[in-house]
Scaffold this motif. Structure first.
Motif: not given
Length: 521
Positions: A281-308
């Motif tokens: 019932r729940v797909p593996y890619n079940a997280i819909p994100l808009d442009a503003a959220t994408v920019q925020k997440l990549n800048t504050t979370l995903y980018g720094p964590l991926k770097s480490v």
């Protein structure tokens, strides 16, 4: 993200008819009904929740009256079959008050503008109806293969130690008996046996979590099983049963029945449990994100964590998110735990120590889910919620389950865990087919029928199409694991067709369209 939304368009599809080929084109309704080479006068069914008529997360009376064995028994009456007494629950809600983990059934209700399954409070205390024996339906919800031959499985005192089952406690003949022994005392003339699903299902529905270091599999020899020497202290509830356990237990059931003269019956294999709505019932890619959220997440979370993570050779755990549907963040306990390294790096990047520790600990074994991995239906209760408050997120929410915070390990199945489940199911089914052949029994390929339901074409009866789609497919109930009355009718017909083929009987098929499906408010 958190709610199971069912649209009015999807609901209307339940009433849609199609001209597709009738999958039950071998109906014998116009043929004189006979028992052929079988004797249906004392039919007894053994199994687990699927045999009992369990649905919507509970065992309740109207569901029991639509169990697949009761449907079969109704058709057997046309060919000399006798009464089919079932250990009916005392109400139409189910559950046991005073016993944690046994709530009442799920009902569809409108919650915040959308339809969602909502749990009912348990309706009554555990009752004892052993005086009403014999019960022809010996299906015990929660039973694994070895539980059918386990002494004390119906002991009231055993509930406290986890060695007993309240559903069998209700109707067991004594505190020391077995499910098999109580079936044998009835000297059945015909039996059905559908067992083994729970030997792998509990591992799957708990996200592959278990207490073993051997990958979730506890090994016993067939001889150990047959002597009843299974140790509940070492065989944990969420383990995948070793194939020897399943085969030895089923052999023990067949030998026991044979010893009282019951040599004719039918046995079914088990479906691939990961093909049912609870896992799809729940797909593996079940997280819909808009442009503003994408920019925020990549800048504050995903980018720094991926770097480490990249610095430690683990950069493939996270990819920057994009506009649209994105993978769910999951825990993978096979990954090297980098909590300390992530915490130190975040402190070095200027994060407050407490916040760095919180993020580091959360992401130490976290990664994005991959295609082919499964997000459990139970995850829908938390996806999209604020991970701190467990409430709908606000503009200030930083950690959102699935998007910026991982869901629990028990809410997903990794590719490795899916592989273990598939391996077990294949091995079980080889063993079950071998036993059916060696004991000269009728055999039902339930696995193949569930695959038909899971296909785009589904299964049709008199123009009504049934699929494994959650709720609107018509075949599965609100728990995503067990069938509706219509789904059980589909299974009953598979059993009937195999009985007719093996024993030259002419039992008529049932009409799935006459039974109940999901009830809408």
């Amino acid at each position: 993200m958190k709610k199971i939304i069912i649209s009015t368009l999807a609901v209307s599809a339940l009433l849609f008819t199609t001209s597709c080929k009738n999958d039950f084109d071998t109906d014998v309704k116009d043929i004189t009904v006979t028992s052929g080479e079988a004797d249906f006068s004392r039919y007894v069914s053994l199994g687990n929740s699927l045999t009992s008529g369990y649905r919507d997360g509970a065992l309740y009376s109207s569901g029991q009256n639509e169990s697949y064995p009761s449907m079969i028994a109704g058709q057997m009456k046309f060919a000399g079959g006798g009464d089919f007494n079932q250990p009916l629950m005392p109400n139409d809600t189910g559950g046991f008050t005073g016993l944690p983990g046994f709530p009442g059934k799920l009902n569809l209700q409108v919650v915040n503008g959308s339809l969602s399954p909502v749990e009912s409070p348990a309706a009554a205390a555990l009752d004892n109806i052993s005086a009403g024996r014999p019960y022809r339906n010996m299906g015990v919800p929660g039973a694994k293969s070895f539980h059918l031959v386990a002494p004390g499985y119906g002991s009231l005192a055993g509930l406290a130690t986890g060695t007993a089952n309240p559903y069998f406690v209700r109707f067991a003949s004594s505190a020391t008996t077995t499910v098999l022994a109580d079936a044998m005392t009835q000297t059945p003339t015909f039996f059905s046996l559908w067992i083994g699903n729970n030997d792998v299902l509990s591992y799957a529905t708990n996200g592959g979590t278990n207490s073993q270091t051997t990958g979730g599999v506890t090994t016993y020899t067939a001889a150990t099983v047959q002597t009843g020497n299974l140790n509940p202290a070492t065989y944990k509830s969420n383990d995948i049963s070793d194939t020897n356990v399943l085969a030895g237990s089923i052999k023990g059931v067949l030998d026991g029945l044979k010893s009282v003269g019951t040599t004719k019956g039918i046995i079914g294999n088990i479906p691939d449990v990961t093909s049912i709505p609870f896992f799809t019932r729940v797909p593996y890619n079940a997280i819909p994100l808009d442009a503003a959220t994408v920019q925020k997440l990549n800048t504050t979370l995903y980018g720094p964590l991926k770097s480490v993570l990249t610095a430690y050779g683990q950069g493939d755990r996270l990819n920057l998110v994009a506009v649209g549907n994105n993978p769910v963040l999951i825990k993978d306990n096979k990954l090297t735990n980098l909590s300390a390294q992530l915490t130190a790096a975040l402190v070095g990047a200027g994060y407050p120590a407490d916040q760095a520790a919180f993020i580091g600990n959360a992401f130490g074994q976290t990664r994005q889910a991959k295609q082919g991995e499964l997000i459990l239906l139970t995850a829908s209760k938390v996806l999209g919620l604020d991970a701190i408050t467990n409430q709908p997120p606000t503009a200030s929410s930083q950690f959102i389950y699935g998007a910026s915070f991982p869901i629990g390990d028990q809410l997903s199945l990794t590719a490795d865990e899916v592989g273990k489940i598939s391996t077990a199911v294949k091995a079980y089914n080889v063993a079950i087919k071998g036993l059916a052949d060696s004991y000269n029994l009728a055999f039902v390929d339930a696995n193949a029928k569930m695959k038909d339901l899971d296909s785009v074409a589904g299964i049709t009866w008199n123009g009504v199409k049934y699929t494994a789609t959650f709720v609107t497919g018509g075949a599965f109930s609100l728990d995503g694991v067990h069938l509706t009355g219509r789904g059980y009718a589909i299974i009953a017909n598979e059993f009937i067709k195999s009985i007719n083929a093996k024993y030259k009987s002419t039992l008529p098929l049932v009409d799935p369209n006459k039974y109940t499906g999901v009830k809408f408010p």
